[in-house]
Every structure is written in structure tokens, then in C-alpha cells.
Scaffold this active site. Structure first.
Site, PDB file in Angstrom:
ATOM      1  N   HIS A   5       0.832  -1.209   0.000  1.00  0.00           N
ATOM      2  CA  HIS A   5       0.000   0.000   0.000  1.00  0.00           C
ATOM      3  C   HIS A   5       0.860   1.249   0.000  1.00  0.00           C
ATOM      4  O   HIS A   5       2.054   1.195   0.292  1.00  0.00           O
ATOM      5  CB  HIS A   5      -0.911   0.021   1.228  1.00  0.00           C
ATOM      6  CG  HIS A   5      -0.185   0.264   2.529  1.00  0.00           C
ATOM      7  ND1 HIS A   5       0.585  -0.701   3.156  1.00  0.00           N
ATOM      8  CD2 HIS A   5      -0.100   1.366   3.328  1.00  0.00           C
ATOM      9  CE1 HIS A   5       1.110  -0.212   4.270  1.00  0.00           C
ATOM     10  NE2 HIS A   5       0.716   1.046   4.391  1.00  0.00           N
ATOM     11  N   LYS A  13      22.281   2.227   6.812  1.00  0.00           N
ATOM     12  CA  LYS A  13      22.996   3.483   7.017  1.00  0.00           C
ATOM     13  C   LYS A  13      22.252   4.270   8.088  1.00  0.00           C
ATOM     14  O   LYS A  13      21.038   4.499   7.982  1.00  0.00           O
ATOM     15  CB  LYS A  13      23.020   4.281   5.711  1.00  0.00           C
ATOM     16  CG  LYS A  13      23.483   5.732   5.867  1.00  0.00           C
ATOM     17  CD  LYS A  13      24.949   5.830   6.258  1.00  0.00           C
ATOM     18  CE  LYS A  13      25.348   7.284   6.521  1.00  0.00           C
ATOM     19  NZ  LYS A  13      26.730   7.378   7.049  1.00  0.00           N
TER      20      LYS A  13
HETATM   21  O1  LIG Z   1      31.295   6.946  13.217  1.00  0.00           O
HETATM   22  P1  LIG Z   1      30.468   5.762  13.601  1.00  0.00           P
HETATM   23  O2  LIG Z   1      30.054   5.795  15.058  1.00  0.00           O
HETATM   24  O3  LIG Z   1      31.093   4.462  13.204  1.00  0.00           O
HETATM   25  O4  LIG Z   1      29.138   5.872  12.721  1.00  0.00           O
HETATM   26  C1  LIG Z   1      27.942   6.488  13.106  1.00  0.00           C
HETATM   27  O5  LIG Z   1      28.049   7.905  13.146  1.00  0.00           O
HETATM   28  C2  LIG Z   1      28.363   8.547  11.903  1.00  0.00           C
HETATM   29  C3  LIG Z   1      28.323  10.043  12.114  1.00  0.00           C
HETATM   30  O6  LIG Z   1      27.061  10.510  12.508  1.00  0.00           O
HETATM   31  C4  LIG Z   1      27.398   8.120  10.794  1.00  0.00           C
HETATM   32  O7  LIG Z   1      27.858   8.609   9.563  1.00  0.00           O
HETATM   33  C5  LIG Z   1      27.270   6.593  10.711  1.00  0.00           C
HETATM   34  O8  LIG Z   1      26.273   6.263   9.779  1.00  0.00           O
HETATM   35  C6  LIG Z   1      26.906   6.056  12.092  1.00  0.00           C
HETATM   36  O9  LIG Z   1      26.806   4.646  12.052  1.00  0.00           O
END
Ligand SMILES: O=P(O)(O)O[C@H]1O[C@H](CO)[C@@H](O)[C@H](O)[C@H]1O
Ligand SMILES: O=P(O)(O)O[C@H]1O[C@H](CO)[C@@H](O)[C@H](O)[C@H]1O
Lengths: 348, 348
Positions: free
Chosen positions: A166, A314
Site C-alpha cells: 500500500h 545506514k
Molecule cells: O562513526 P560511527 O560511530 O562508526 O558511525 C555512526 O556515526 C556517523 C556520524 O554521525 C554516521 O555517519 C554513521 O552512519 C553512524 O553509524
């Protein structure tokens, strides 16, 4: 110093539809992932569940009984975020406490009587019925509302609480932020460059063949140069088209075909029913129906959350929420190489 | 026709920091939730895990060994999204394929040697050390970079892949989208209204007491009038302060105290270690250090994902991605009533 290579060197790319930038850091894909893993999506949805309020003959939250529908089925959202008669909060407010009236309607449209199909599993003729209904909705609601947002949240990961195929339609008395941005950017582009932005863009992408995912005579799907989600795509007509009702029946058939091909590719990518949010952006309606809107080009956005596999998404979190959207691989890296592309003449 | 009641009638609210609108549809909370349920967060994190690269004495991905740190610990991110030496992609691009150089550094800062604590579980003196380090980072990186984003992703739901208490610092050669918006909006506000936007805002909220969550002599935490996430908050100083290094030691102590109180409230709300992304927005640095930046006011944003319980989050999906952010209850509904508030004089 090495030469610039987008696959190795972080850079910014400009999104001309949103007048903003995305940080592309291709080398980030190399980091190990020990974070949250999503539940794989259920693959055992029953074809018919009398307790599912979206199924034919089911009773919904408000006590209404669905018809024994055998194609698409449209009804009013039982928990609408927009209602047609909300009172006006007035307009005499302090600049830090501004509020405005919001009126509208929210509808739900089932694509098919069966709960265990999705758009890519439907027949092209069945998808055509969905497209016709989308066009009808714009024609029906357009005269009353400046914006009619048709969108599909697919998969639990995208907040979809019902596996029955839907979409939703939220029509509003105001032009929301995102289409307001697209309106402003496309208007400025035509003024400055003499051609509708997305018409020129489709032509250039078709020629470059660097980011094209699928294409046919009337349509083109690309991972846009400025994509933020890893597998984000933009669906564009080749001809200048303002709104869904303007599509010829040939273009609708061809749209059903390209949607089926795109969504099948998505499902095959990680061998899972691919989650996404998608939606249509056509020229605004309401009073805009009487104005020159030639700067607009009809298009659909697909925003899938997955990054590495069926269960690793992501996360658009800290840096993305507070500073700027960031992606971990280039749009070119997720576009299939030329050799893998179907012959454009072999499909309608 | 009934009178307008924000708790019953959907309306738009204006976000003056982002020059955009949010749709507030309070009545949406009544809908049943059958969608995705998150895993409750693990409560059995070991205090020390020699295999956790953030722990004292652990070996990290690049082979480096962490010191036996006993307070905060700062190191370069082993998988940085920004590197100091990325080559320039040049600037002679078609308007639809614009790219720009991006340079910077990414650091990680552990808050504490123990993996099983979080900021609200730390002693105020320990939180003060974190604040001092934040201020130091702005002083160190500020002269080189126009933007130094300090942010914390807390909890698996926010993409955090390591439970050890830590934040990140991404400094960039460019002003990212979000601070660029905040810069433009605050500048225009001061020009038009003669007072820094967020200084006036804090004063008005302190007086209205409708959206205040916690406050003390130097700080105020509110669910902003334009909040998009259900339990979003904005942490504001009462005095005009441009950047973290400008805080007096008294203001730092008082900040440690208000952070502990805010985060404890968050943890108590659904009796779970509350996930969020948070980050600081102070006046831009780099060449802005030499300019008049009096339109800025230092502030921190907290963006928690939860909506109804420890396991049901708000999904910002279809309509929110394609049209406009939408919330399901008013900011006033999530602010504690006056009677529940601690006496502002009883805590420093
Ligand atoms: O850097 P990390 O903790 O591995 O990753 C995390 O923070 C980042 C910054 O906000 C993001 O881009 C990633 O998608 C998230 O998983
Ligand atoms: O309307 P639904 O499917 O119940 O709800 C879903 O889509 C809405 C529109 O994007 C979002 O506001 C909700 O957060 C999401 O769970």
C-alpha cells in the site's frame, strides 16, 4: 600530491534540488561494523489475513468493512495527520512562536488484494492500475490542495506497520518544506539556464551512462550525482512532464515496466524484499494549476535505508543530523557497470 | 466551529533556526502501533573488555595501543570521514555536477575508562572533565577549521556501534548545511529584531515555563516550540555566549549538573538508557573568529528517537523525507508540568 579520485578522496557534492551539500567519503566503507543489525524482513506474510485491516472484507479501526476489492482500494486514513477542518491558530504571533493553519486529507491506497505481493512481484498491468489511480488522485485532490504527496513506506525498517502492499496520500493546504525547496530551486534554474533542471539532468545522465540503473524509451532511473542514501535513486521521464495526470497511456505502461525492473533490481541486491520510502514530486497544484510551472519536471525519489547487507543500514545520525548528510561510498560505485545493463530497446 | 486547541488540532510551527516548518498532529498518538519494535538496549556491558578498542590498554584497528587512561581519552578516528589532505576536485563543473574540496579531521573522545557508565551515571566532576576537553578541542581545532562538530551518538538505535561512553569530533574546512542555516537565520534575526535569537528565546521560555524541562542559574533546557523529534530538547545558556571556550568554570560546573539532570530524566522516562544524538552548535570558527558573531548563541541539540516506549521509535520516513517533518504530540505535552519541576535554586 595524488590526483583527485572520488573513490578515495572525500569531497562535497551539490544537490541542486535542495540547494545543499552532501559529504562523500568513499573510504568509510572500509570500517568494520559492530553496530545494530536489523531483523531480516518476514518472508511468510499470509496472502489473506482476516485480521489485517488492509485486506479485502476486513473491518477497519473505525468499524467500516472493506469491500471484496480485486485491484486497488482507496480509503481515508483512520488516524490522519491532516484533517480538512482543523481550526486556524491565527497569525498574530511572536516571531519565535509562529504557527500556521494546516488542513488536508490523508488516504491509504492498497495496491493489490493479496498481502504477500509487492510492486515488483505484481504484473505490469496491475502496476498500471496503481499508476492510473495515482494520476486520478492528483486530479481529484489537486484543485483543492497545493500539494498532494503520494508516498510508500516499504518494510518495517521504514516504519511501515503493515506488510500489505500500500501507499499513502497526504494532501495539504500548504506547500511542505521539501517541495517548497524543489519549487524554488527548479524555478531559479530555468530562469538562469533556460532549461528545466531535471530535463537537462536526465539528458546528461543518459549520455554519461555513469549512474544509470535502468532506462527505457520514456524513463530513466539514476543514482543521482548528489545521492545521500547509499542506494538512493531518482526516476525521471525523458520528456518534459509536469504532473502524473499528464502521462500518456504509453508512458504509463512504460513506467510500470521500469518500476518493476528497478524494484526487482533492488530486491536482488541483497536478496531481500528491499525496504525504502518513495514518493512523487510533480508540479504543485491548487492555485499553481493556473500558473506557468514550466520549471518543474515530474520525478520520483526512492530512499532505501540499507548500506551493506539486508540487515545493516545506514544511520543518518549525529553528524548527519547536526551538520551535514554524509555517504560512505560514491554514487558511481553503486551504479551497475555499463555491461550489466539491459539493452534499452529490449524492454518497453 | 471549535476553537483552536494545539493538543487536538494539527498545525504548523516555524523553526527559526532552520527557516522551515514542522507539522504538529497531536491526535496521531491515538493510533495503534503494530510496526517495528526495537531491541531493548543491553544492560550487561562489562566494565572492562580487553577486546573493545575504546577501553584503556586495548589495541585499536590501526595497531596503536590505548594508554591506561583514567579520565577522558582522545584519539584520531581510525576510519575518518574527513582527512586533512584530500586533493581538490577543482571547481570548473557543470551546475548540475558541482563538487567542492572537503578537508578535516575526525577524532573520538572517550568520556571515562569504564564501559558500563554513561554521562548521567558519571560524577559531576567527571562530566566537567568532558566539558573542559570539549572547550579545548574548539580552541585547538577552531583556528584551522571554520566548523568543529562535537557530537555523541548514544545507543544502538542511533547507529552507535560501541557502548563505551564516547563522543566524536569532526572538524571541517567548510561550514556544513545545518550550521550554515543556523548562521544565516541567527544573523538575520539579530539584524531585524536587535537581539540574538536564542538569547531572547531562552528568556521567553524561562518566563513562560511551558516547555522547560530542567533549569539552573546558568542554563535552561526546553523542548523547543518547533521540536520535530518527540522528546527533542535544546540546551541554552542564559548569558550571551558564543563558544564553549568562553564558559567560566562556574558555568562549566553548572553545565555538568544540568546535563546530569537532563540525561537522568531521559533515562527515567522509559526506564532505559535513553538513546539520542546530541551535538554542540557554537559560533563558527576559522576566519569567523575575527568577525563580529554576536548574532550567535551557543547551544546544544538533543535528538532522541523514541516515541512511545523503550522499544517504539518515531520513524522519520515517507512524508517526513519527501514533504515535511511531522510530530505526533505537541512539545508542551512532553514537557513536565510545573509542579514536577525541581526548585531552580536547589541545584547549582
Ligand atoms: O562513526 P560511527 O560511530 O562508526 O558511525 C555512526 O556515526 C556517523 C556520524 O554521525 C554516521 O555517519 C554513521 O552512519 C553512524 O553509524
Ligand atoms: O502512517 P503510518 O504508516 O502509520 O506511519 C509511518 O509513516 C508516517 C508518514 O511518513 C510517519 O509519520 C510515521 O512515523 C511512520 O511510522
Amino acid at each position: 600530491k595524488p590526483n583527485f579520485d572520488p573513490r578515495d578522496h572525500q569531497h562535497l557534492r551539490y544537490n541542486p534540488l535542495r540547494d545543499s551539500w552532501v559529504l562523500v567519503s568513499a573510504h568509510r566503507m572500509k570500517r568494520p561494523w559492530k553496530g545494530q543489525v536489523e531483523k531480516p524482513s518476514e518472508d511468510s506474510v499470509p496472502r489473506h489475513d482476516p485480521n489485517n485491516p488492509l485486506c479485502p472484507a476486513s473491518t477497519r479501526a473505525n468499524g467500516e468493512v472493506n469491500p471484496e476489492y480485486d485491484s486497488t482500494f482507496l480509503f481515508e486514513n483512520d488516524f490522519p495527520a491532516l484533517q480538512p477542518d482543523a481550526p486556524d491558530p491565527g497569525s498574530d504571533h511572536h516571531p519565535l512562536f509562529r504557527t500556521k493553519a494546516a488542513r488536508g486529507v490523508c488516504k491509504v491506497m492498497c495496491f493489490h488484494p493479496w498481502s504477500d505481493v509487492t510492486l515488483p512481484l505484481m504484473q505490469p498491468e496491475e502496476i498500471c492500475k496503481v499508476i492510473d489511480k495515482w494520476a486520478e488522485l492528483i486530479e481529484e485532490l489537486g484543485p483543492t490542495y497545493p500539494w498532494v504527496q503520494i508516498f510508500e513506506n516499504k518494510g518495517a525498517m521504514m516504519g511501515c506497520s503493515n506488510p500489505h502492499p500500500h501507499c499513502q496520500v497526504w494532501a495539504s493546504s500548504f506547500l511542505p518544506n521539501e517541495p517548497a525547496l524543489a519549487e524554488r530551486c527548479q524555478r531559479a534554474y530555468l530562469q538562469k539556464h533556460g532549461e528545466p533542471m531535471l530535463l537537462e539532468y536526465a539528458r546528461m545522465e543518459a549520455q554519461a551512462q555513469e549512474r544509470v540503473v535502468v532506462e527505457n524509451e520514456h524513463w530513466l532511473v539514476v543514482v543521482p550525482y548528489w545521492a545521500t542514501w547509499p542506494f538512493q535513486t531518482l526516476l525521471l521521464p525523458r520528456r518534459h512532464i509536469l504532473r502524473l495526470p499528464d502521462l500518456t497511456s504509453q508512458e504509463r505502461n512504460s513506467l510500470a515496466s521500469i518500476m518493476k525492473r528497478l524494484l526487482t533490481k533492488y530486491d536482488n541486491l541483497f536478496e531481500v524484499s528491499f525496504p525504502y520510502s518513495m514518493g512523487w514530486h510533480g508540479a504543485p497544484t491548487g492555485h499553481y494549476l493556473k500558473e506557468d510551472m514550466n520549471h518543474w519536471q515530474l520525478h520520483a525519489h526512492y530512499y532505501p535505508p540499507l548500506l551493506r547487507s539486508a540487515t545493516v543500514r545506514k544511520f543518518m545520525v549525529g553528524y548527519e543530523m547536526l551538520a551535514q548528510e554524509q555517504r560512505d561510498l560514491t554514487p558511481e560505485q553503486v551504479s551497475p557497470p555499463q555491461s550489466e545493463k539491459e539493452d534499452i530497446t529490449s524492454s518497453s
